[in-house]
Design a protein around this motif. Sequence first.
Motif, mmCIF file in Angstrom:
data_model
loop_
_atom_site.group_PDB
_atom_site.id
_atom_site.type_symbol
_atom_site.label_atom_id
_atom_site.label_comp_id
_atom_site.label_asym_id
_atom_site.label_seq_id
_atom_site.Cartn_x
_atom_site.Cartn_y
_atom_site.Cartn_z
ATOM 1 N N GLY A 93 69.091 61.957 27.852
ATOM 2 C CA GLY A 93 68.751 62.882 27.638
ATOM 3 C C GLY A 93 68.870 64.071 28.790
ATOM 4 N N GLU A 94 67.557 63.424 29.121
ATOM 5 C CA GLU A 94 67.398 64.229 30.299
ATOM 6 C C GLU A 94 68.758 63.984 32.041
ATOM 7 O OE1 GLU A 94 63.550 63.855 32.755
ATOM 8 O OE2 GLU A 94 62.841 62.241 31.354
ATOM 9 N N LEU A 95 69.566 63.125 32.268
ATOM 10 C CA LEU A 95 70.128 62.991 33.171
ATOM 11 C C LEU A 95 71.507 64.080 32.524
ATOM 12 C CD1 LEU A 95 70.763 59.279 33.325
ATOM 13 C CD2 LEU A 95 69.299 60.915 34.307
ATOM 14 N N VAL A 96 71.833 64.228 31.091
ATOM 15 C CA VAL A 96 73.230 64.166 30.670
ATOM 16 C C VAL A 96 72.015 65.872 30.909
ATOM 17 C CG1 VAL A 96 73.582 65.744 28.129
ATOM 18 C CG2 VAL A 96 73.561 63.218 28.835
ATOM 19 N N ARG A 97 71.131 66.167 30.999
ATOM 20 C CA ARG A 97 70.762 67.791 30.338
ATOM 21 C C ARG A 97 70.462 68.629 32.541
ATOM 22 N NH1 ARG A 97 67.194 66.539 26.623
ATOM 23 N NH2 ARG A 97 65.276 65.440 28.737
ATOM 24 N N ALA A 98 70.387 67.312 33.411
ATOM 25 C CA ALA A 98 70.544 67.952 34.459
ATOM 26 C C ALA A 98 71.923 67.454 35.392
ATOM 27 C CB ALA A 98 69.814 66.163 35.091
ATOM 28 N N ALA A 99 73.006 67.235 34.409
ATOM 29 C CA ALA A 99 74.065 67.446 34.812
ATOM 30 C C ALA A 99 74.971 68.790 34.443
ATOM 31 C CB ALA A 99 74.995 66.064 34.106
ATOM 32 N N ARG A 100 74.486 69.387 32.994
ATOM 33 C CA ARG A 100 75.376 70.552 32.701
ATOM 34 C C ARG A 100 74.281 71.643 33.256
ATOM 35 N NH1 ARG A 100 76.812 70.077 27.582
ATOM 36 N NH2 ARG A 100 76.490 71.227 26.524
ATOM 37 N N THR A 132 75.373 57.407 29.236
ATOM 38 C CA THR A 132 74.490 56.544 28.548
ATOM 39 C C THR A 132 75.783 54.601 29.284
ATOM 40 O OG1 THR A 132 74.405 57.214 26.703
ATOM 41 C CG2 THR A 132 74.929 54.321 27.066
ATOM 42 N N ALA A 133 77.245 55.214 29.134
ATOM 43 C CA ALA A 133 77.712 54.336 29.804
ATOM 44 C C ALA A 133 77.428 53.449 31.228
ATOM 45 C CB ALA A 133 79.564 53.981 29.415
ATOM 46 N N MET A 134 77.542 54.675 31.973
ATOM 47 C CA MET A 134 77.451 54.504 33.110
ATOM 48 C C MET A 134 76.069 53.566 33.402
ATOM 49 S SD MET A 134 79.364 57.374 35.619
ATOM 50 C CE MET A 134 79.149 58.903 34.067
ATOM 51 N N VAL A 135 74.985 54.560 33.330
ATOM 52 C CA VAL A 135 73.621 53.633 32.729
ATOM 53 C C VAL A 135 73.425 52.097 32.895
ATOM 54 C CG1 VAL A 135 71.457 53.588 32.154
ATOM 55 C CG2 VAL A 135 72.453 55.746 32.634
ATOM 56 N N ALA A 143 68.348 60.202 37.423
ATOM 57 C CA ALA A 143 68.504 58.854 36.685
ATOM 58 C C ALA A 143 67.650 57.401 38.308
ATOM 59 C CB ALA A 143 69.925 57.834 37.165
ATOM 60 N N ALA A 144 67.567 58.645 40.136
ATOM 61 C CA ALA A 144 66.766 57.410 40.915
ATOM 62 C C ALA A 144 66.210 57.561 40.759
ATOM 63 C CB ALA A 144 67.344 57.836 42.369
ATOM 64 N N GLU A 145 65.705 59.004 41.042
ATOM 65 C CA GLU A 145 63.852 59.234 40.180
ATOM 66 C C GLU A 145 63.199 58.596 39.685
ATOM 67 O OE1 GLU A 145 64.531 64.182 41.714
ATOM 68 O OE2 GLU A 145 64.075 63.754 39.509
ATOM 69 N N ILE A 146 63.963 58.620 38.024
ATOM 70 C CA ILE A 146 63.110 57.929 36.667
ATOM 71 C C ILE A 146 63.229 56.573 37.174
ATOM 72 C CG2 ILE A 146 64.022 57.277 34.394
ATOM 73 C CD1 ILE A 146 64.669 60.276 34.086
ATOM 74 N N THR A 147 64.217 55.807 38.214
ATOM 75 C CA THR A 147 64.147 54.578 38.106
ATOM 76 C C THR A 147 62.987 54.051 39.245
ATOM 77 O OG1 THR A 147 66.731 54.001 37.817
ATOM 78 C CG2 THR A 147 65.495 52.357 39.151
ATOM 79 N N VAL A 148 63.225 55.603 40.735
ATOM 80 C CA VAL A 148 61.717 54.354 40.815
ATOM 81 C C VAL A 148 60.292 54.575 40.619
ATOM 82 C CG1 VAL A 148 61.052 55.693 42.990
ATOM 83 C CG2 VAL A 148 62.788 54.924 43.141
#
Length: 414
Positions: free
Chosen positions: A25-32, A51-54, A130-135
Amino acid sequence: MTVVHGPEPVAAILRAMAADTDVCGELVRAARTRSPALARLAEAETRSHVTAMVRAAGAWFAALDRAEAAQALGAAGAPGSLTAIEAVEDVGSVEAQDFSAALLLGADRAGQGVPVTAVLQGVQAALTRAAEITVDRCRSAGVSDGTLLAVVLRLKEYGDALERHVVHGYRAAEGTAPDGADASRATLLRQLLVGGVVPDPQDLARAGARPNAEGLLHCFAATPAHPHTLRFPHAVTARLDGHLAGVGPRPPTAQECAPGGLVVVAPAAPPAGLSALYRLCVRAVDLAGRRGRHGLYELTDFAAEIALADQPVLGAQLSRRLLGALDPEDGFHRQLARTALTFLDCGRRLDQTAAALFTHPNTVRYRLGRLQQITGGSLADLPPAGGSGPVHALHWWWALTTWLGVDGTPPERP
């Protein structure tokens, strides 16, 4: 914090992120948020692609297990062991990974008529988040500094490859045509309108873009984006970056425009001048589309809107000066602003404004009065012509469109 050298912590983190609805949801909101064109699509579409790309990234990051193992061996003094970064560099080409989700994303957005620049804005925003969350999750899991550096490098490499495949999927869908002639026309128009390189006159003529008697051509941009939904027999057309682009010796007519479509045509110009005019046509189509307009327009109809839209800082300052007393979170205040904007769009005619808003002229008069009480400024008493009237009216229109946003959504308060 204990440094983790256990099995596949990074890959496990990516898999957990793909399964975490809050993360997606966070990634979707960032994109939108970054791309208004994506925000107009159903959120479920963006979520499924994210979801598929992650999930696909999780398989790629499983290669970092070797980096973890290599660093653990190196820390233990094992002879001939690789460093974390060397191990990551040894896992093969990123292009060999599965990017079908990225290809599908690009193809879907091309079919929906979303400009490729808007698609990439959303992809880049999601990748950054995504990079921020992963790190953050890697640090919380105790992933070692050496492996974390490798993660950051791999995130960059993976993100670059993902963007390339999104564009590839977009271009492949955009270039799909029933025959080779259509593909050739698309190539020619991209060269002329996007690249600014004038093709050989004979190539233009063979494609159907023959200049008029003065050696001039009209270019236009239109939506819907699919080239077979609009018919312009006098022009050569192709889909370019989510818009229908066209060039011909005369402008389109209203009868040639599909119902509900939007077409913006530029004045006639030599072929060398079409690229700059086409960019403005695309800008006008995007601005008009966000406001729900349709029909046939001349480029100069949007002269003021394009000029004002390209000065967002000045527009924001003007909005604060004239409308600073309005609260973006107050529904009644938004109603007042929309009524005032419609009043200006209707030439300050109460009857036409009331008809456009499906209300009574007295209601319009009341709302304008309340707006004056709140802001201290009046639209109804502007002089019809001469003096500072037109400039004052333009300032109000600019402030209102900035405050509401081009899609009708008020901005956040500073």
